[in-house]
Structures are given as structure tokens and as C-alpha cells.
Design an enzyme around this catalytic site. Structure first.
Site: not given
Ligand code: PRP
Length: 175
Positions: A102-104, A164, A106-107, A130
């Protein structure tokens, strides 16, 4: 609450997962040690389907992270390690498997974490991307589908832990 509306059918997902597995098989055909690292919780269904579609030998690890605050706040980008992988990944070919980028943030956090551990190679695979929400750059190696900026649930993804286990991926209206 409005019902989720289908964005990707179970058949479309299965077809794309199979083609990603073919690409990954080709990439790692000579790998001595391929490790798939699933990012909990969202990736658990994608990872299990992808892993079973691979023909190359591999092992499975999981990692869990959480983000501080909401994604629009000043704390956006701060990621906390909740559970680490169980085995050392030094000298292994590591493939991080995400459900969505999403925002990136986490990765980016995860690639930095693993790069510091001396893998032989490090690549990333996400089922969904996204682009409209991107805040930081990630080199994505495998992307299943690019999707619009809508909240999605199903096939591992949740809204407040709901939906889920839907077999397809659906959008839900902003809550
Ligand atoms: C989601 C997804 C990624 C992260 C991506 O996890 O699984 O790890 O968000 O978001 P980002 O690109 O903005 O960082 P989520 O926090 O929803 O937890 P979950 O997987 O336990 O549902």
C-alpha cells in the site's frame, strides 16, 4: 454495512497465482536454498497457494509486523517487528511474500531488515499493489495485480479481522 463487491474472482486469482509460480520456478531453478517469508497475517492464504504451486524446493518462514498509529498520521512508516522468522536466512535466496503493498513502508522495513542478514539474494512478491497510495519506493519483483485505491478484503485481507476467508477479493466502501 454494505456487502463486499467482487474485484477479483477466485478463478482470476488462481490463474495469476499459477503464472507467478511459473515465473518464480524459472527464477529459482538453480537455487540451493529458497526461503519464502510470508508476512502475517494477510499473506497466509496467498502464501499457501503460491507455495503449493511451486515445483522448486523451498522452505517456509513467517514474520509478523505491525504499524504504529494509522497510516495517515505522523507515525506513518514506523513499523514494529512482532514475530521474527525462526531460522537464519544468511546465504539463502529469500522471497518476501506480501498480500498487499500500500504505502510501501512495511516492505521497505522488511527489505532493510533482511538485507542486513546477508541473504544470497532478496526479492519481493506481492499479490496486490496499490500504486496510488505509494509513499516510498520499493523494487517489486513479482506483482499479482495492480488495484485502484479502494479498501480490499478477502483471500487473507481483512477489515477489522472480518472477511479474511472470502475466496475472492472484494472492495468495501470507506467505513
Ligand atoms: C497490511 C499488509 C502489509 C501492509 C502493507 O498488513 O499485509 O503487510 O499492510 O501496508 P503498507 O504498504 O502501507 O505498509 P496489515 O497492517 O493490514 O496487517 P495484517 O496483514 O495482519 O492484516
Amino acid at each position: 454495512m454494505e456487502q463486499p463487491r467482487e474485484l477479483l474472482s477466485a478463478q482470476e486469482i488462481a490463474k495469476r497465482v499459477a503464472s507467478l509460480a511459473t515465473e518464480i520456478d524459472q527464477q529459482y531453478v538453480s537455487s540451493r536454498e529458497l526461503v519464502l517469508v510470508g508476512v502475517l497475517k494477510g499473506s497466509f492464504i496467498f502464501l499457501s497457494d503460491l507455495a503449493r504451486a511451486l515445483t522448486v524446493p523451498h522452505r517456509i518462514e513467517f514474520i509478523a509486523v505491525s504499524s504504529y498509529g494509522d497510516k495517515e498520521s505522523d507515525e506513518a512508516g514506523r513499523v514494529k517487528l512482532v514475530m521474527d522468522v525462526r531460522h537464519d536466512i544468511a546465504n539463502a535466496d529469500v522471497l518476501i511474500v506480501e498480500d498487499i503493498v500500500d504505502t510501501g513502508h512495511t516492505l521497505l522495513y522488511l527489505t532493510r531488515l533482511f538485507e542486513a542478514r546477508g541473504p544470497r539474494s532478496l526479492r519481493t512478491c506481492t499479490l496486490l499493489h496499490k500504486p496510488a497510495r505509494k509513499r516510498v519506493e520499493n523494487g517489486l519483483d513479482y506483482v499479482g495485480f495492480e488495484i485502484p485505491d479502494v479498501w480490499v478484503v478477502g483471500y487473507g485481507l481483512d477489515f477489522a479481522e472480518r472477511h479474511r476467508t472470502l475466496p475472492n477479493i472484494c472492495s468495501i466502501p470507506p467505513q
